[in-house]
Design an enzyme around this catalytic site. Sequence first.
Site, short mmCIF file in Angstrom:
data_model
loop_
_atom_site.label_atom_id
_atom_site.label_comp_id
_atom_site.label_asym_id
_atom_site.label_seq_id
_atom_site.Cartn_x
_atom_site.Cartn_y
_atom_site.Cartn_z
N HIS A 245 -4.70 -5.98 -2.35
CA HIS A 245 -5.62 -4.93 -1.91
C HIS A 245 -7.08 -5.41 -1.94
CE1 HIS A 245 -7.71 -1.09 -1.66
NE2 HIS A 245 -8.25 -1.29 -2.84
N ARG B 275 -0.66 -6.37 5.30
CA ARG B 275 -1.74 -6.88 4.46
C ARG B 275 -1.26 -8.14 3.77
NH1 ARG B 275 -2.62 -3.24 -0.41
NH2 ARG B 275 -1.69 -5.01 -1.49
N TYR C 41 3.87 -5.45 -7.71
CA TYR C 41 4.56 -4.43 -6.92
C TYR C 41 5.14 -4.92 -5.59
CZ TYR C 41 -0.11 -4.30 -4.72
OH TYR C 41 -1.28 -4.63 -4.11
#
Lengths: 340, 325
Positions: free
Chosen positions: A260, A256, A269
Amino acid sequence: MASATNSETAGGAHPGYPLTRAQLLQMYRYMVLARRLDERMMTLQRQGLAAFVIAGVGQEAAQVGAAMALRPGVDYLAPYYRDLAVNLVFGMTAREAMLNALGKRDDPNSHGRQMPAHWGNRERRVVTQSSVVATQLLHAAGIALGARLRGEELVVFASCGEGSTSRGDFHEALNFASIHRLPVIFFVENNGYAISERTEKEMAVPHVADRGRAYGIPSAVVDGMDAVAVYQTVKAAADQSRRGGGPHLIEAKCYRLWPHSSDDDDTRYRPRAELEEWAKKDPLVVLRGRLMEDGVAADGELAQLEAEVEEEVREAAQWALRQPDPAPEDALGYVFKEGG
Amino acid sequence: MAAVTVLEAVRGALAEAMERDERVLVLGEDVEAGGVFRATDGLAKRFPGRVIDTPLAESSIIGVSIGLAHYGMRPVAEIQFADFIHAGFDQLCSEASRWCYRTCGDAWLPMVVRTPWGGGVHGGQHHSQSIEAYYGHMPGIKVVVPSFPADYRSLLLAAIDDPNPVLFLEHKRTYRLIRQELEGAPAETVIGRSRIVRRGDDVTVIAWGLMLHESLAAAEQLAAEGIGCTVVDLLSVQPLDRETICEAAKATGKVLIVHEDTLTGGFGAEIAATIAEHAFEFLDAPIRRLCGPDVPAMPYHHAMEAFFMPDRERIAAAVRELAAY
């Protein structure tokens, strides 16, 4: 347009490829179209014109490679929210994608009733999906069972992220499909993250494919950044499934490249060095390089294709912005289907 | 024609539906062997391939039914006990109930989920539950609760013909307890209508399932005492027949709602609110509810089970109090 990409390749395959030159160009075109749409949607969101974006950037090779191995109009899709590119191969237009992104009245997926990227189109055999993950995998098993009972030869392509594979419905769907040897392709786009959680926090085995094997399902891992490899893997599995070979699980390892969603801050993160490393494997860059290297297309031809897509997306966004919004009272209605 | 039980009416309706429409399928746990209550007895042999045993997994049963219905089949799923349906709550609530709504009618689900509910069989906490309040709170799913065999037959056929998800609740204590001659019996064919099954001047009692039969027994007893009851067989929780409920409430001005489910947030609250909103001027007494106590579930021991469930004596006592108000 979509059907042309799925025509038989016998005799016409480009040397070293399972696809014709036209199909390879189409493959690249779908990937570029998905990327440009995602980018434009994010721009609209940043401008305050769209409320939310959840993108498939980095997963275009997995999605287009898989979808081109299917038969639009025959096979069913039970997709998940990142599958914009899968839907493009199944006939969604750039304009429709933009209507969806803006929650417009005429969005064929939900007419503004669902968040963007919640696909569904009965005529195109795209099964309506919710935000709850993995539920669609059971719907896929049910459709496959129905097709089996009616004697219709098809496969159901049921996709999800690796995060979904921790939910009960994932396991129940694999179990059910395997017991009845149903024609379902479980396609897991393992992009490394379930929002902020890396796969090590989601499962104690290295591959989702390991989970598939526990249910007696042939399960393969494929490089999800390589559209052609994904095409070949899904094509072989779908051909077998179609002929009564039971379900298959394919885990496409991808990445990815974006957060998100438009609401997520991945710097909290995700190490930047990791992201930069994967960005070098950007599936669009990789395929473009291969197409030139292997003499499929010259730089100029690809640049022209990219310019056309750019214009298509620009026009689609401008057009969609002018389309009507739902009326407030459109919140009512269609609670039940009338008649029989 | 001999009188049939609730169970025979259900089984007969399933066979009738399968006979006339080959898209109708039955699936669930143990259904090929006839099911634990024998509701599907003989169907697997009569309709080969259309009665499908599933793994012991309720989310699968409902999720797969959604897929079958979307594809164009007419699945009739059996959840062995209503108490176990909650593993499929997500599939019913997040998926089935919204299928039509979220696509603006582009897609829809002609599916039925049948399940035995209610107490009185010493089933303890996990084989006695009432679930109509949970699922009646969910627009997009119809919830049917018949009481008499003729309505079981006609409403199950209507549910199978309906293009929407229907949760069809069968009171397990009445399966073999309640018999009825089908010929000439009133049989509701439209989901969403209640029926006034007895008319009297003093108190209106609204109930469903076993409690409807207990209410009718109480009404009979009270008639001998000179107290007249109007009794409403609810038949459907969603859609709710507000018109018939209010008409019955206005007829006597005094209302008792009886259900097995626990009091707080039970479906009686919705019925009471409906009457309070739409028939307030006609009321001569506070609306009363006679329900299970607010404990987590029906206990096992027969003495505690009997304590938990309202019965004809307690219904009669509540009616007498209301009549005297």
